[in-house]
Write a protein that holds these residues in place. Structure first.
Motif, PDB file in Angstrom:
ATOM      1  N   GLN A  82       0.857  -1.182   0.000  1.00  0.00           N
ATOM      2  CA  GLN A  82       0.000   0.000   0.000  1.00  0.00           C
ATOM      3  C   GLN A  82       0.890   1.227   0.000  1.00  0.00           C
ATOM      4  OE1 GLN A  82      -3.474   0.304  -0.075  1.00  0.00           O
ATOM      5  NE2 GLN A  82      -3.009   2.479  -0.334  1.00  0.00           N
ATOM      6  N   MET A  83       0.723   2.071  -1.005  1.00  0.00           N
ATOM      7  CA  MET A  83       1.574   3.243  -1.171  1.00  0.00           C
ATOM      8  C   MET A  83       0.714   4.492  -1.068  1.00  0.00           C
ATOM      9  SD  MET A  83       4.021   1.903  -4.280  1.00  0.00           S
ATOM     10  CE  MET A  83       2.707   1.959  -5.483  1.00  0.00           C
ATOM     11  N   ASN A  84       0.968   5.279  -0.047  1.00  0.00           N
ATOM     12  CA  ASN A  84       0.234   6.525   0.182  1.00  0.00           C
ATOM     13  C   ASN A  84       1.167   7.712   0.053  1.00  0.00           C
ATOM     14  OD1 ASN A  84      -2.080   4.981   0.798  1.00  0.00           O
ATOM     15  ND2 ASN A  84      -1.525   4.896   2.964  1.00  0.00           N
ATOM     16  N   SER A  85       0.589   8.882  -0.086  1.00  0.00           N
ATOM     17  CA  SER A  85       1.370  10.132  -0.177  1.00  0.00           C
ATOM     18  C   SER A  85       2.488   9.988  -1.205  1.00  0.00           C
ATOM     19  CB  SER A  85       1.951  10.493   1.191  1.00  0.00           C
ATOM     20  OG  SER A  85       0.923  10.641   2.140  1.00  0.00           O
ATOM     21  N   LEU A  86       2.139   9.505  -2.359  1.00  0.00           N
ATOM     22  CA  LEU A  86       3.147   9.239  -3.389  1.00  0.00           C
ATOM     23  C   LEU A  86       3.806  10.519  -3.872  1.00  0.00           C
ATOM     24  CD1 LEU A  86       1.285   6.397  -5.233  1.00  0.00           C
ATOM     25  CD2 LEU A  86       3.625   6.238  -4.383  1.00  0.00           C
ATOM     26  N   LYS A  87       5.085  10.392  -4.210  1.00  0.00           N
ATOM     27  CA  LYS A  87       5.893  11.503  -4.674  1.00  0.00           C
ATOM     28  C   LYS A  87       6.428  11.175  -6.067  1.00  0.00           C
ATOM     29  CE  LYS A  87       7.566  12.230   0.061  1.00  0.00           C
ATOM     30  NZ  LYS A  87       8.784  12.320   0.920  1.00  0.00           N
ATOM     31  N   PRO A  88       6.767  12.191  -6.857  1.00  0.00           N
ATOM     32  CA  PRO A  88       7.341  11.917  -8.179  1.00  0.00           C
ATOM     33  C   PRO A  88       8.582  11.023  -8.108  1.00  0.00           C
ATOM     34  CG  PRO A  88       6.672  14.196  -8.051  1.00  0.00           C
ATOM     35  CD  PRO A  88       6.486  13.628  -6.671  1.00  0.00           C
ATOM     36  N   GLU A  89       9.352  11.133  -7.047  1.00  0.00           N
ATOM     37  CA  GLU A  89      10.549  10.295  -6.922  1.00  0.00           C
ATOM     38  C   GLU A  89      10.237   8.832  -6.635  1.00  0.00           C
ATOM     39  OE1 GLU A  89       9.890  13.178  -5.329  1.00  0.00           O
ATOM     40  OE2 GLU A  89      10.706  13.157  -3.279  1.00  0.00           O
ATOM     41  N   ASP A  90       8.974   8.507  -6.403  1.00  0.00           N
ATOM     42  CA  ASP A  90       8.583   7.098  -6.267  1.00  0.00           C
ATOM     43  C   ASP A  90       8.373   6.428  -7.625  1.00  0.00           C
ATOM     44  OD1 ASP A  90       6.541   8.094  -3.506  1.00  0.00           O
ATOM     45  OD2 ASP A  90       8.479   7.072  -3.404  1.00  0.00           O
ATOM     46  N   THR A  91       8.438   7.204  -8.695  1.00  0.00           N
ATOM     47  CA  THR A  91       8.265   6.654 -10.036  1.00  0.00           C
ATOM     48  C   THR A  91       9.339   5.617 -10.336  1.00  0.00           C
ATOM     49  OG1 THR A  91       7.199   8.651 -10.883  1.00  0.00           O
ATOM     50  CG2 THR A  91       8.270   7.214 -12.498  1.00  0.00           C
ATOM     51  N   ALA A  92       8.898   4.418 -10.685  1.00  0.00           N
ATOM     52  CA  ALA A  92       9.820   3.310 -10.943  1.00  0.00           C
ATOM     53  C   ALA A  92       9.021   2.089 -11.380  1.00  0.00           C
ATOM     54  CB  ALA A  92      10.616   2.966  -9.675  1.00  0.00           C
ATOM     55  N   VAL A  93       9.740   1.085 -11.812  1.00  0.00           N
ATOM     56  CA  VAL A  93       9.147  -0.241 -11.976  1.00  0.00           C
ATOM     57  C   VAL A  93       9.297  -0.960 -10.638  1.00  0.00           C
ATOM     58  CG1 VAL A  93       9.216  -2.444 -13.194  1.00  0.00           C
ATOM     59  CG2 VAL A  93       9.669  -0.306 -14.435  1.00  0.00           C
ATOM     60  N   TYR A  94       8.205  -1.480 -10.126  1.00  0.00           N
ATOM     61  CA  TYR A  94       8.203  -2.153  -8.838  1.00  0.00           C
ATOM     62  C   TYR A  94       8.162  -3.661  -9.048  1.00  0.00           C
ATOM     63  CZ  TYR A  94       7.597   2.202  -6.312  1.00  0.00           C
ATOM     64  OH  TYR A  94       7.808   3.446  -5.772  1.00  0.00           O
ATOM     65  N   TYR A  95       9.035  -4.355  -8.328  1.00  0.00           N
ATOM     66  CA  TYR A  95       9.163  -5.800  -8.437  1.00  0.00           C
ATOM     67  C   TYR A  95       8.897  -6.452  -7.078  1.00  0.00           C
ATOM     68  CZ  TYR A  95      11.813  -4.687 -12.697  1.00  0.00           C
ATOM     69  OH  TYR A  95      12.211  -4.218 -13.921  1.00  0.00           O
ATOM     70  N   CYS A  96       8.163  -7.543  -7.086  1.00  0.00           N
ATOM     71  CA  CYS A  96       8.094  -8.344  -5.873  1.00  0.00           C
ATOM     72  C   CYS A  96       9.023  -9.545  -6.036  1.00  0.00           C
ATOM     73  CB  CYS A  96       6.674  -8.788  -5.562  1.00  0.00           C
ATOM     74  SG  CYS A  96       5.991 -10.017  -6.667  1.00  0.00           S
ATOM     75  N   ALA A  97       9.426 -10.088  -4.913  1.00  0.00           N
ATOM     76  CA  ALA A  97      10.369 -11.198  -4.919  1.00  0.00           C
ATOM     77  C   ALA A  97      10.085 -12.118  -3.735  1.00  0.00           C
ATOM     78  CB  ALA A  97      11.797 -10.685  -4.850  1.00  0.00           C
ATOM     79  N   VAL A  98      10.385 -13.388  -3.910  1.00  0.00           N
ATOM     80  CA  VAL A  98      10.202 -14.360  -2.840  1.00  0.00           C
ATOM     81  C   VAL A  98      11.571 -14.734  -2.276  1.00  0.00           C
ATOM     82  CG1 VAL A  98      10.128 -16.303  -4.472  1.00  0.00           C
ATOM     83  CG2 VAL A  98       9.185 -16.579  -2.171  1.00  0.00           C
ATOM     84  N   GLY A  99      11.637 -14.785  -0.963  1.00  0.00           N
ATOM     85  CA  GLY A  99      12.905 -15.064  -0.312  1.00  0.00           C
ATOM     86  C   GLY A  99      13.381 -16.493  -0.530  1.00  0.00           C
ATOM     87  N   ARG A 100      14.677 -16.676  -0.312  1.00  0.00           N
ATOM     88  CA  ARG A 100      15.248 -18.015  -0.438  1.00  0.00           C
ATOM     89  C   ARG A 100      14.825 -18.909   0.715  1.00  0.00           C
ATOM     90  NH1 ARG A 100      19.120 -18.222  -4.351  1.00  0.00           N
ATOM     91  NH2 ARG A 100      19.832 -16.194  -5.147  1.00  0.00           N
ATOM     92  N   THR A 101      14.547 -18.289   1.870  1.00  0.00           N
ATOM     93  CA  THR A 101      14.141 -19.038   3.055  1.00  0.00           C
ATOM     94  C   THR A 101      13.021 -18.286   3.754  1.00  0.00           C
ATOM     95  OG1 THR A 101      15.653 -17.968   4.583  1.00  0.00           O
ATOM     96  CG2 THR A 101      16.541 -19.812   3.317  1.00  0.00           C
ATOM     97  N   TYR A 102      12.728 -18.722   4.978  1.00  0.00           N
ATOM     98  CA  TYR A 102      11.672 -18.066   5.749  1.00  0.00           C
ATOM     99  C   TYR A 102      12.066 -16.660   6.182  1.00  0.00           C
ATOM    100  CZ  TYR A 102      14.537 -19.067   9.836  1.00  0.00           C
ATOM    101  OH  TYR A 102      15.563 -19.117  10.736  1.00  0.00           O
ATOM    102  N   TYR A 103      13.391 -16.388   6.195  1.00  0.00           N
ATOM    103  CA  TYR A 103      13.899 -15.081   6.630  1.00  0.00           C
ATOM    104  C   TYR A 103      14.710 -14.453   5.507  1.00  0.00           C
ATOM    105  CZ  TYR A 103      16.465 -11.455   9.080  1.00  0.00           C
ATOM    106  OH  TYR A 103      16.988 -10.258   9.453  1.00  0.00           O
ATOM    107  N   SER A 104      14.447 -13.207   5.184  1.00  0.00           N
ATOM    108  CA  SER A 104      15.227 -12.495   4.184  1.00  0.00           C
ATOM    109  C   SER A 104      15.541 -11.096   4.681  1.00  0.00           C
ATOM    110  CB  SER A 104      14.465 -12.424   2.855  1.00  0.00           C
ATOM    111  OG  SER A 104      14.414 -13.685   2.233  1.00  0.00           O
ATOM    112  N   ASP A 105      16.549 -10.502   4.093  1.00  0.00           N
ATOM    113  CA  ASP A 105      16.893  -9.132   4.453  1.00  0.00           C
ATOM    114  C   ASP A 105      16.754  -8.245   3.222  1.00  0.00           C
ATOM    115  OD1 ASP A 105      20.357 -10.176   4.666  1.00  0.00           O
ATOM    116  OD2 ASP A 105      19.214  -9.522   2.914  1.00  0.00           O
ATOM    117  N   LEU A 106      17.357  -7.056   3.232  1.00  0.00           N
ATOM    118  CA  LEU A 106      17.117  -6.104   2.154  1.00  0.00           C
ATOM    119  C   LEU A 106      18.008  -6.300   0.939  1.00  0.00           C
ATOM    120  CD1 LEU A 106      19.693  -4.103   2.533  1.00  0.00           C
ATOM    121  CD2 LEU A 106      18.272  -3.088   4.312  1.00  0.00           C
TER     122      LEU A 106
END
Length: 124
Positions: A82-106
């Protein structure tokens, strides 16, 4: 075969909101962390948000903290942004990804399957 399908991108004015969805198939959704990343033209892919498998632990990039919310519905194998208060600098292609395990970092390397991306454009 693992597949991630994003939806919900589009064109919005600054200050507006969008909700991105990402459906996972081919893997037990509730067993893995999920993440959202974005890539603007001419820039590297950057971390946006992540949610661990239970949904209780989340993390956000400083640039979106307080404006974006990541959530997951384990019954429907879907993660949301959920993206609120969007700014022009938020313009991008957004990708989702699934972690390798139950825990992932950035780090992108913590994720092993990626969606095709959905375009978000914020006009000023």
């Amino acid at each position: 075969q693992v597949q991630l399908v994003e939806s919900g991108g589009g064109l919005v004015q600054a200050g507006g909101s969008l909700r991105l969805s990402c459906a996972l198939s081919g893997r037990t959704f509730s067993s893995y962390a999920m993440g959202w990343f974005r890539q603007a033209p001419g820039k590297e892919r950057e971390f946006v948000a992540l949610i661990q498998r239970s949904g209780g632990n989340t993390a956000y990039a400083d640039s979106v903290k307080g404006r974006f919310t990541i959530s997951r519905d384990n019954a429907n194998n879907t993660v949301y942004l959920q993206m609120n208060s969007l700014k022009p600098e938020d313009t991008a292609v957004y990708y989702c990804a699934v972690g390798r395990t139950y825990y992932s970092d950035l780090r992108p390397g913590s994720y092993d399957y990626w969606g095709q991306g959905t375009q978000v454009t914020v006009s000023s």
